[in-house]
Design an enzyme around this catalytic site. Structure first.
Site, PDB file in Angstrom:
ATOM      1  N   GLY A  58      35.306  15.849  36.683  1.00  0.00           N
ATOM      2  CA  GLY A  58      34.961  16.032  35.274  1.00  0.00           C
ATOM      3  C   GLY A  58      33.714  15.241  34.933  1.00  0.00           C
ATOM      4  O   GLY A  58      33.311  14.355  35.696  1.00  0.00           O
ATOM      5  N   CYS A  85      36.952  13.368  42.779  1.00  0.00           N
ATOM      6  CA  CYS A  85      35.845  12.830  41.974  1.00  0.00           C
ATOM      7  C   CYS A  85      36.373  12.077  40.739  1.00  0.00           C
ATOM      8  O   CYS A  85      36.870  10.972  40.885  1.00  0.00           O
ATOM      9  CB  CYS A  85      34.871  13.954  41.612  1.00  0.00           C
ATOM     10  N   TYR A  86      36.320  12.657  39.540  1.00  0.00           N
ATOM     11  CA  TYR A  86      36.893  11.954  38.383  1.00  0.00           C
ATOM     12  C   TYR A  86      38.369  11.645  38.647  1.00  0.00           C
ATOM     13  O   TYR A  86      38.884  10.602  38.247  1.00  0.00           O
ATOM     14  CB  TYR A  86      36.754  12.809  37.118  1.00  0.00           C
ATOM     15  N   HIS A 171      33.709  16.728  47.076  1.00  0.00           N
ATOM     16  CA  HIS A 171      34.398  17.937  46.606  1.00  0.00           C
ATOM     17  C   HIS A 171      34.825  18.821  47.786  1.00  0.00           C
ATOM     18  O   HIS A 171      34.010  19.614  48.276  1.00  0.00           O
ATOM     19  CB  HIS A 171      33.486  18.720  45.654  1.00  0.00           C
ATOM     20  N   GLU A 173      36.596  21.370  47.640  1.00  0.00           N
ATOM     21  CA  GLU A 173      36.689  22.777  47.205  1.00  0.00           C
ATOM     22  C   GLU A 173      35.363  23.529  47.325  1.00  0.00           C
ATOM     23  O   GLU A 173      35.334  24.751  47.351  1.00  0.00           O
ATOM     24  CB  GLU A 173      37.208  22.846  45.756  1.00  0.00           C
ATOM     25  N   SER A 225      39.591  52.523  33.032  1.00  0.00           N
ATOM     26  CA  SER A 225      38.150  52.630  32.789  1.00  0.00           C
ATOM     27  C   SER A 225      37.370  53.052  34.024  1.00  0.00           C
ATOM     28  O   SER A 225      36.184  53.335  33.938  1.00  0.00           O
ATOM     29  CB  SER A 225      37.631  51.267  32.336  1.00  0.00           C
ATOM     30  N   GLY A 226      38.034  53.059  35.186  1.00  0.00           N
ATOM     31  CA  GLY A 226      37.314  53.304  36.434  1.00  0.00           C
ATOM     32  C   GLY A 226      37.039  51.990  37.159  1.00  0.00           C
ATOM     33  O   GLY A 226      36.754  51.967  38.336  1.00  0.00           O
ATOM     34  N   GLY A 227      37.142  50.886  36.434  1.00  0.00           N
ATOM     35  CA  GLY A 227      36.952  49.567  37.045  1.00  0.00           C
ATOM     36  C   GLY A 227      38.195  49.140  37.819  1.00  0.00           C
ATOM     37  O   GLY A 227      39.263  49.742  37.687  1.00  0.00           O
ATOM     38  N   ASP A 229      40.186  46.439  37.672  1.00  0.00           N
ATOM     39  CA  ASP A 229      41.342  45.818  37.022  1.00  0.00           C
ATOM     40  C   ASP A 229      42.309  46.865  36.459  1.00  0.00           C
ATOM     41  O   ASP A 229      43.504  46.842  36.749  1.00  0.00           O
ATOM     42  CB  ASP A 229      40.902  44.869  35.897  1.00  0.00           C
ATOM     43  N   LYS A 371      39.818  37.543  40.153  1.00  0.00           N
ATOM     44  CA  LYS A 371      39.292  38.865  40.524  1.00  0.00           C
ATOM     45  C   LYS A 371      39.462  39.169  42.024  1.00  0.00           C
ATOM     46  O   LYS A 371      39.845  40.277  42.390  1.00  0.00           O
ATOM     47  CB  LYS A 371      37.804  38.914  40.163  1.00  0.00           C
TER      48      LYS A 371
END
Ligand code: XMP
Length: 515
Positions: A58, A85-86, A171, A173, A225-227, A229, A371
């Site tokens: 942070g 870190c923080y 980090h 990650e 929508s075609g997307g 999700d 996603k």
């Protein structure tokens, strides 16, 4: 709560730009992770039955007034904790250590010297890590030991005696930390004994039961929508309740070439989903006639979407639920933590909105997913790569990719040109390296020559960007051979375009879309 959510990790977010990345990295190990506010009480954390807690980084300094803190009861629990870190600073401070700023900090790549190669450093051979800190630990808490120093002599990692409390200044990650994923998985499995329950297959099974439980004998409406999700939502709800799932595609006439057909084929023919498309293009186009202001176009398309959706929904028959593809980053942003999967819609929402008096309950089966996880679930459900890996597409569609007034002729030109562009990106193996690629029709005429003929036609802009979330983006360094192929093929085969330009603007200062 189902087993797939148990024995995972709760991440307390102290405001790091990397917090969502920590959550994704944990999940890449098939371990569930959930981000909570640092104010979350131990009781709230324990209700989730996690195997461990991660304290994120942070921007604050622990010695500042009003620096973010956590429920101190957490330190009395048996839950293993990893501070990053923080998170390291706060663990040091609470244990009686000392955190200072030396005025220099370490930013970017650093080398560490590992002192103790057990626990998080078990079987870790690379010393290359990613640092981003101004403060550092000057004195570690009593009973703790240093696991690694950076080449600048800064404490890079430390742990308590049995290594159930461990912390890194760097980090793990961030992918620049060469063996960050190994360090994280050492914590998850060697120290915290997390369970590998978080898999696409388990998620689908769990959601099928959840959707069946919520929907009962009710009917569910989905706007596709075609997307990726909404397509995955339709496939998932269909798997759960069969033909009580009613999916609709509102074709506003502003989709990419073949998009509606491909979506129908994959869902209806491929998976047997009860899906119909409604051609509303005439009404959208008539409302857009003579309009060239971008904001006005967006408003018209958005409003017409609601009118069309309302009319179509009422024609289908009585619906009890609306399913939509809200994702975990939306949930985090809205500040609502994991809760019930169904709640009553109060006002407009992101399928384009529904009228207030349409008392549908909302089902959001993807609200725990990032996603990339949606894509994995989609693949597991048997959706074709073509749909799953498709770049994001804005709600107003080609309406904001035609500068100025939208007409049917311009839509056709843009659809043809864009298809060629995207096909070439696939041919040259570049499509999946790009976050979003598209063409823009710029109705400015320039002079050209084809054969012995003078031409006077429109300009086409092509754009390709790399990004992780669309908030910032860089232009994609497209190989010049590919650029040349795109330009030649488009100018030679699309009537109405005689010149192609490549957009080399990053975001900021530009936006991704042109309107
Ligand atoms: P900008 O142009 O703001 O776009 O840099 C960032 C991302 O958002 C998408 N976008 C939209 N998506 N409805 C959507 O669903 C919209 O009105 C809309 N406008 C932009 C854009 O395609 C990019 O991925």
């Amino acid at each position: 709560m189902n087993d797939i959510y148990k024995n995972g990790v709760v991440i307390l977010d102290f405001g790091s730009q990397y917090t969502q990345l920590i959550a994704r990295r944990v999940r890449e190990n098939n371990v569930f992770s959930e981000i909570l506010s640092p104010n979350a009480k131990l009781k709230e954390i324990e209700e989730r039955q996690p195997a461990a807690i991660i304290l994120s980084g942070g921007p604050s300094s622990v010695y500042e007034e009003n620096a973010p803190d956590f429920d101190h009861e957490i330190l009395n629990s048996d839950l293993p904790i990893l501070g990053i870190c923080y998170g390291l600073h706060i663990l040091a401070q609470h244990g009686g250590g000392h955190v200072v700023s030396d005025g220099k900090g370490e930013y970017g790549f650093a080398d560490i010297d590992i002192q103790i190669d057990t626990g998080i450093f078990s079987a870790v051979s690379s010393s290359s890590v990613w640092m981003s800190h101004g403060d550092l630990v000057e004195k570690i808490p009593d009973g703790w030991h240093v696991l690694a120093y950076s080449s600048n002599g800064v404490i890079a990692a430390m742990a308590n005696e049995d290594q159930t409390r461990v912390a890194t200044q760097f980090h793990p990650e961030v992918h620049h930390t060469k063996e960050g994923q190994k360090i994280l998985s050492n914590f998850l499995f060697n120290i915290a004994k997390c369970s590998k329950n978080w898999t696409p297959g388990n998620f689908i099974q769990e959601q099928i039961e959840e959707i069946q439980r919520i929907a009962g004998q009710g009917n569910v409406l989905i706007g596709v929508s075609g997307g990726v999700d909404s397509t995955v939502v339709a496939a998932l709800v269909h798997k759960a309740i069969g033909n009580r799932c009613n999916a609709v595609i509102i074709d506003h006439g502003l989709m990419r070439k073949n998009e509606v057909r491909e979506c129908l084929e994959a869902l209806r023919n491929g998976l047997g989903v009860n899906i119909y498309s409604y051609d509303e293009s005439k009404v959208f186009l008539s409302k857009l006639k003579g309009i060239s202001d971008p904001e006005e176009k967006r408003k018209i398309i958005g409003n017409q979407f609601i009118y069309s959706f309302e009319r179509i929904a009422s024609e289908i028959g009585k619906m009890d639920y609306l399913a939509q593809g809200t994702l975990y980053p939306d949930v985090i942003e809205s500040g609502i933590s994991k809760g019930k999967s169904a709640h009553v819609i109060k006002s407009h929402h992101n399928v384009g909105g529904l009228p207030d008096d349409m008392a549908l309950q909302l089902i959001e089966p993807l609200r725990d997913l990032f996603k990339d996880e949606v894509r994995k679930v989609g693949k597991e459900l048997g959706l074709p790569d073509l749909l799953i890996d498709r770049h994001p597409f804005p709600g107003p569609g080609l309406g904001v990719r035609i500068i100025g007034e939208v007409t049917i002729e311009k839509i056709k030109i843009l659809q043809e040109a864009d298809k060629i562009y995207i096909d070439i990106l696939h041919e040259d193996g570049l499509y999946n390296e790009i976050w979003q690629a598209f063409s823009v029709l710029i109705p400015v005429k320039t002079v050209g020559v084809m054969g012995d003929q003078r031409t006077y036609e429109n300009l086409l802009g092509i754009r390709a960007v790399t990004s992780t979330d669309g908030m910032t983006a860089d232009w994609f360094r497209m190989p010049k051979e590919t650029l040349s192929k795109i330009s030649n093929r488009i100018v030679n085969s699309v009537r109405g375009i005689n010149r192609v330009v490549y957009d080399i603007t990053s975001k900021p200062p530009g936006t991704i879309e042109w309107e």
